[in-house]
Design an enzyme around this catalytic site. Structure first.
Site, PDB file in Angstrom:
ATOM      1  N   LYS A 198       1.719   4.919   2.493  1.00  0.00           N
ATOM      2  CA  LYS A 198       2.364   4.150   3.569  1.00  0.00           C
ATOM      3  C   LYS A 198       2.520   2.657   3.272  1.00  0.00           C
ATOM      4  O   LYS A 198       2.627   1.837   4.190  1.00  0.00           O
ATOM      5  CB  LYS A 198       1.632   4.315   4.924  1.00  0.00           C
ATOM      6  CG  LYS A 198       1.302   5.715   5.328  1.00  0.00           C
ATOM      7  CD  LYS A 198       2.332   6.736   4.954  1.00  0.00           C
ATOM      8  CE  LYS A 198       3.603   6.657   5.751  1.00  0.00           C
ATOM      9  NZ  LYS A 198       4.640   7.567   5.154  1.00  0.00           N
ATOM     10  N   GLY A 220       5.041   1.496   1.293  1.00  0.00           N
ATOM     11  CA  GLY A 220       6.430   1.196   0.939  1.00  0.00           C
ATOM     12  C   GLY A 220       6.892   1.886  -0.338  1.00  0.00           C
ATOM     13  O   GLY A 220       7.849   1.444  -0.985  1.00  0.00           O
ATOM     14  N   TRP A 236      10.505   3.150  -0.453  1.00  0.00           N
ATOM     15  CA  TRP A 236      11.410   2.009  -0.502  1.00  0.00           C
ATOM     16  C   TRP A 236      11.577   1.527  -1.953  1.00  0.00           C
ATOM     17  O   TRP A 236      12.694   1.394  -2.464  1.00  0.00           O
ATOM     18  CB  TRP A 236      10.839   0.898   0.385  1.00  0.00           C
ATOM     19  CG  TRP A 236      11.762  -0.214   0.710  1.00  0.00           C
ATOM     20  CD1 TRP A 236      13.079  -0.313   0.360  1.00  0.00           C
ATOM     21  CD2 TRP A 236      11.440  -1.387   1.447  1.00  0.00           C
ATOM     22  NE1 TRP A 236      13.588  -1.487   0.855  1.00  0.00           N
ATOM     23  CE2 TRP A 236      12.610  -2.163   1.529  1.00  0.00           C
ATOM     24  CE3 TRP A 236      10.274  -1.864   2.065  1.00  0.00           C
ATOM     25  CZ2 TRP A 236      12.644  -3.398   2.194  1.00  0.00           C
ATOM     26  CZ3 TRP A 236      10.312  -3.073   2.728  1.00  0.00           C
ATOM     27  CH2 TRP A 236      11.481  -3.835   2.793  1.00  0.00           C
ATOM     28  N   HIS A 289      -0.356   7.978  -5.895  1.00  0.00           N
ATOM     29  CA  HIS A 289      -1.239   7.241  -4.982  1.00  0.00           C
ATOM     30  C   HIS A 289      -2.661   7.166  -5.559  1.00  0.00           C
ATOM     31  O   HIS A 289      -3.610   6.873  -4.838  1.00  0.00           O
ATOM     32  CB  HIS A 289      -1.306   7.930  -3.612  1.00  0.00           C
ATOM     33  CG  HIS A 289      -0.042   7.846  -2.811  1.00  0.00           C
ATOM     34  ND1 HIS A 289       0.690   6.698  -2.679  1.00  0.00           N
ATOM     35  CD2 HIS A 289       0.602   8.786  -2.063  1.00  0.00           C
ATOM     36  CE1 HIS A 289       1.739   6.930  -1.899  1.00  0.00           C
ATOM     37  NE2 HIS A 289       1.710   8.186  -1.519  1.00  0.00           N
ATOM     38  N   TYR A 298       4.937  -5.250   0.431  1.00  0.00           N
ATOM     39  CA  TYR A 298       5.879  -4.808   1.467  1.00  0.00           C
ATOM     40  C   TYR A 298       6.427  -6.029   2.200  1.00  0.00           C
ATOM     41  O   TYR A 298       7.624  -6.120   2.473  1.00  0.00           O
ATOM     42  CB  TYR A 298       5.121  -3.896   2.438  1.00  0.00           C
ATOM     43  CG  TYR A 298       5.975  -3.295   3.523  1.00  0.00           C
ATOM     44  CD1 TYR A 298       6.580  -2.052   3.337  1.00  0.00           C
ATOM     45  CD2 TYR A 298       6.166  -3.952   4.740  1.00  0.00           C
ATOM     46  CE1 TYR A 298       7.353  -1.496   4.346  1.00  0.00           C
ATOM     47  CE2 TYR A 298       6.943  -3.398   5.747  1.00  0.00           C
ATOM     48  CZ  TYR A 298       7.534  -2.168   5.534  1.00  0.00           C
ATOM     49  OH  TYR A 298       8.312  -1.615   6.528  1.00  0.00           O
ATOM     50  N   PHE A 320      16.400  -0.487   5.614  1.00  0.00           N
ATOM     51  CA  PHE A 320      15.722   0.539   6.399  1.00  0.00           C
ATOM     52  C   PHE A 320      16.720   1.485   7.083  1.00  0.00           C
ATOM     53  O   PHE A 320      16.602   2.712   6.981  1.00  0.00           O
ATOM     54  CB  PHE A 320      14.802  -0.127   7.428  1.00  0.00           C
ATOM     55  CG  PHE A 320      14.066   0.862   8.279  1.00  0.00           C
ATOM     56  CD1 PHE A 320      12.980   1.562   7.774  1.00  0.00           C
ATOM     57  CD2 PHE A 320      14.459   1.103   9.590  1.00  0.00           C
ATOM     58  CE1 PHE A 320      12.300   2.488   8.552  1.00  0.00           C
ATOM     59  CE2 PHE A 320      13.784   2.024  10.372  1.00  0.00           C
ATOM     60  CZ  PHE A 320      12.707   2.713   9.854  1.00  0.00           C
ATOM     61  N   MET A 350      18.554   3.819   4.651  1.00  0.00           N
ATOM     62  CA  MET A 350      17.697   4.884   4.124  1.00  0.00           C
ATOM     63  C   MET A 350      17.360   5.909   5.207  1.00  0.00           C
ATOM     64  O   MET A 350      17.336   7.106   4.960  1.00  0.00           O
ATOM     65  CB  MET A 350      16.412   4.296   3.522  1.00  0.00           C
ATOM     66  CG  MET A 350      16.654   3.635   2.164  1.00  0.00           C
ATOM     67  SD  MET A 350      15.140   2.989   1.395  1.00  0.00           S
ATOM     68  CE  MET A 350      14.234   4.487   1.027  1.00  0.00           C
ATOM     69  N   LYS A 384       9.418   2.892  11.613  1.00  0.00           N
ATOM     70  CA  LYS A 384       9.786   1.631  12.255  1.00  0.00           C
ATOM     71  C   LYS A 384      10.213   0.578  11.233  1.00  0.00           C
ATOM     72  O   LYS A 384      11.081  -0.250  11.503  1.00  0.00           O
ATOM     73  CB  LYS A 384       8.611   1.128  13.089  1.00  0.00           C
ATOM     74  CG  LYS A 384       8.996   0.065  14.075  1.00  0.00           C
ATOM     75  CD  LYS A 384       7.978  -0.005  15.201  1.00  0.00           C
ATOM     76  CE  LYS A 384       8.387  -1.029  16.249  1.00  0.00           C
ATOM     77  NZ  LYS A 384       7.340  -1.166  17.277  1.00  0.00           N
ATOM     78  N   GLY A 385       9.558   0.594  10.092  1.00  0.00           N
ATOM     79  CA  GLY A 385       9.954  -0.305   9.005  1.00  0.00           C
ATOM     80  C   GLY A 385       9.792  -1.774   9.331  1.00  0.00           C
ATOM     81  O   GLY A 385      10.614  -2.597   8.945  1.00  0.00           O
TER      82      GLY A 385
END
Ligand code: A3P
Length: 279
Positions: free
Chosen positions: A42, A44, A47, A89, A174, A210, A213, A241-242
């Site tokens: 979480k 990013g 992205w 991760h 981020y 955002f 995407m 929500k970005g």
């Protein structure tokens, strides 16, 4: 409740990361031109993956995560002939030895931990591949104890911080991407030694906004093998929500105090922690 997580070396993993695969990580054969896209969940990841995947003429393929799948994973990764961008991760210590020996390029994405916690809370709620969570308060305790997938945020960031000055590691946040995406994209293309014009950078920034995407994710059919995150292949779960600072809508003042105390204690020698002071 279904058993969707399992512990390996004291850290929770999804059952989509098999124990055999986790046990054999050190037998992975890294190529010198491999790029690793590393993050705590979480932060990013999707992205940055989209940014890298959108660089024109980069001749790179973004693969599924190195820890996603079973023992046949490394054979599957061998099939890629283009330069591989491999998400993961994993913390620094679990990263396959060969990647460190070859000094492969690594982009480490960080995000302020309060927003990361809120984002992961929603992921736990929406993602059928994660355990059910009753309330935000319950989740926050698990997060602070490191009893969540991929373990403690603090341990993860600190494991990478030790290596932040290696020239093969680029740390990107981020928050800086939110502030000036074009500048962050330029940082990444320079790090990867790829020539890109300013107008191409602007195009990538537009394509990876955002809304763009999120809208694209809603239109696509998802393919279970094409995933950036070992916790889901359903991209519709990713774009929530970005925003920066959404934590304010979740933390009570007491929760904030407890969080900040632990943060100060765990991050007192951390330089990366300075980055988070404003968030
Ligand atoms: P929120 O849940 O706070 O919205 P990851 O890709 O590592 O799983 O991280 C997911 C988080 O990044 C989600 O945060 C998601 O909305 C956010 N995100 C994904 N793409 C983004 C983009 N183009 N711009 C801003 N935030 C984005």
């Amino acid at each position: 409740q279904l058993n969707v997580l399992h512990k390996f070396k004291g850290i929770l993993f999804s059952t989509m990361s098999s124990e055999e695969l986790l046990n054999s990580l050190d037998s992975f054969d890294a190529r010198e031109d491999d790029v690793f896209l590393v993050s705590y969940p979480k932060s990013g990841t999707h992205w940055v993956a989209e940014v890298i995947g959108s660089i024109p003429n980069a001749k790179m393929t973004v693969t599924s995560p190195i820890e996603f799948g079973d023992i046949s994973k490394f054979e599957e990764l061998k099939m890629h002939s283009k330069r591989r961008v491999i998400p993961t991760h994993l913390n620094y210590d679990m990263l396959p030895r060969n990647i460190k020996q070859n000094q492969c390029k690594i982009i480490y994405v960080i995000r302020n931990p309060k927003d990361t916690a809120v984002s992961l809370f929603h992921y736990y709620r929406d993602n059928p591949n994660l355990p059910c969570i009753e309330t935000w308060a319950v989740f926050l305790e698990l997060f602070l104890r490191g009893d969540v997938v991929y373990g403690s945020w603090f341990d993860h960031v600190l494991s990478w911080e030790k290596h932040k000055d290696n020239k093969n590691i680029l740390i990107i946040s981020y928050e800086e991407m939110k502030k000036d995406l074009s500048k962050s994209i330029r940082k990444m293309t320079t790090f990867l030694d790829i020539n890109v014009s300013d107008s191409e950078i602007n195009k990538i920034a537009w394509k990876t906004s955002f809304n763009e995407m999120k809208n694209n994710a809603a239109k696509e059919n998802h393919d279970a093998n094409h995933t950036i995150c070992a916790l889901t292949s359903n991209r519709n779960l990713v774009f929530r929500k970005g925003a920066v600072g959404d934590w304010i809508n979740y933390f009570t003042s007491k929760q904030k105090r407890v969080f900040d105390e632990l943060f100060t204690q765990r991050m007192k020698h951390s330089e990366l922690a300075n980055h988070f002071e404003d968030y």
